[in-house]
Design an enzyme around this catalytic site. Structure first.
Site, PDB file in Angstrom:
ATOM      1  N   PRO A 137     -32.989 -64.907 -70.704  1.00 43.27           N
ATOM      2  CA  PRO A 137     -33.447 -63.548 -70.372  1.00 43.27           C
ATOM      3  C   PRO A 137     -34.092 -63.420 -68.997  1.00 43.27           C
ATOM      4  O   PRO A 137     -33.954 -62.392 -68.342  1.00 43.27           O
ATOM      5  CB  PRO A 137     -34.449 -63.249 -71.489  1.00 43.27           C
ATOM      6  N   GLU A 250     -14.460 -72.160 -63.454  1.00 43.61           N
ATOM      7  CA  GLU A 250     -14.789 -70.868 -64.056  1.00 43.61           C
ATOM      8  C   GLU A 250     -14.568 -69.740 -63.063  1.00 43.61           C
ATOM      9  O   GLU A 250     -14.004 -68.694 -63.395  1.00 43.61           O
ATOM     10  CB  GLU A 250     -16.241 -70.873 -64.537  1.00 43.61           C
TER      11      GLU A 250
END
Length: 387
Positions: A137, A250
């Protein structure tokens, strides 16, 4: 060459094109009939992964001795992404592509022999669904700032903390998790494979996103989760290097998908402007429409040449982290711009979800954020310039 999608590419060989047909048929059979339901439910059915394995579109980069396809040629990954990007309703297959491009390399490249025997057969069969948990977060793209802790206690690590924005998070059986095992910002990070049935492991909300509704994206929580030390990937403290090792693939995957998605958007828009009538003639006959599409198609053809070169280099093991970062920010920013311009060419219908362009508008925006934001990618390229 007519249209937006080039047909004379030299990147692929016959076996790649045969694989393309397999992917397309798989999407037609499994994604098309279920896409609307998956979008409503916010995740795909688990059987999708076992069916993908049977069809040969999941785990083709896992060695044959463990039940995979035995190829490390990334061009197969690129084809899978291209077909998903161009297919009318295939966003539900994103979790399969994520497994192939991003997560499975942790299990093939960073595991020891015992770990390979323990995990790879189940992954190759689609019976063990995988995810990677990096973001927290308060950290975003700053991987060195993670706080989820793993404290050694005998033969186990005790893990406490949380992760957010985890793709495949609702379905995953194995989660490659970045944890802090020391105080050093980089050398204090390790990678643990956490099994979803471990006591103290909890899945949070399946997060409601602007787009990509069929791909589950979750919060994950760890409360005194005991993880066997045998689930450590590599040595303790090597996690940051492991993450950096896999990030270029990625990012080139995201970049390749962005170009293919741009091509798909342009092909569908070309069809629309040839059919849509205004003032008694097709809107494609207006000079502004021709100029807009000429500009966009040319830009994407340039990007296609750029990306095909990088894909060939990656297949030879020559892709650098800087190249991947540059490709990622360039192609995704271009994708977002092209979708916006094509929405405009659709007029009011471009704002209606019954048209694919509206869903493209929702789905495209995340591409400049996940896998490293555009700003972080530019920082990587800028530093390489000695700035």
């Amino acid at each position: 060459m007519s249209g937006a999608i080039p047909t004379d590419r030299s990147l692929y060989e016959d076996d790649h094109e045969a694989f393309r047909e397999t992917v397309r048929a798989f999407a037609d059979k499994h994604a098309a009939p279920n896409a609307e339901r998956w979008g409503r439910e916010g995740k795909v059915d688990r059987w999708l992964f076992t069916e993908a394995a049977k069809a040969g579109v999941l785990g083709f980069n896992i060695p044959e001795e463990f039940g995979g396809g035995g190829t490390r040629d990334f061009r197969f990954n690129a084809i899978f992404g291209e077909e998903l990007a161009r297919h009318p309703v295939s966003d539900g297959l994103a979790g399969v592509g994520l497994s192939n491009d991003i997560v499975i390399p942790y299990f093939t490249d960073l595991t020891d022999d015992e770990q390979k025997r323990r995990w790879l057969p189940g992954i190759a069969a689609g019976e063990l669904i995988v995810a990677v948990a990096m973001t927290e977060p308060g950290t975003g793209s700053d991987l060195s700032g993670i706080r989820t802790s793993a404290v050694r206690d005998g033969d186990d690590y005790v893990v406490n903390g949380s992760k957010v924005f985890i793709s495949n998070g609702q379905n995953a059986d194995l989660v490659v998790t970045a944890v802090r095992t020391g105080d050093d910002r980089h050398k204090g990070i390790s990678l643990l494979v956490i099994e979803a049935d471990a006591p103290g492991f909890k899945r949070g909300r399946n997060l409601e996103k602007v787009g990509l509704h069929a791909q589950d994206t979750s919060e994950l929580f760890f409360e005194d989760v005991r993880v066997p030390a045998a689930n450590l990937l590599g040595e303790e403290g090597s996690g940051f290097l492991g993450l950096m090792r896999n990030l270029p693939q990625e990012r080139i995957s995201i970049a390749a998908n962005a170009v293919a998605a741009s091509e798909g958007v342009l092909e569908r828009t070309l069809t629309y402007v040839k059919e849509r009538q205004a003032f008694g003639k097709p809107i494609g006959s207006f000079q502004n429409t021709r100029f807009e599409l000429a500009d966009m198609v040319t830009a994407v053809r340039v990007s296609r040449s750029y990306i095909d070169d990088l894909l060939a280099r990656h297949s030879r093991g020559e892709l650098s982290a800087v190249d991947a970062a540059a490709a990622k920010f360039w192609t995704t920013e271009q994708y977002v711009q092209i979708v916006g311009r094509c929405v405009q060419l659709h007029g009011g219908y471009g704002y209606m979800l019954e048209y694919r362009i509206a869903q493209d508008y929702l789905d495209s925006r995340i591409t400049t954020i996940y896998g490293g934001t555009t700003e972080i990618m530019k920082e990587i390229v800028g530093r390489d310039l000695g700035l």
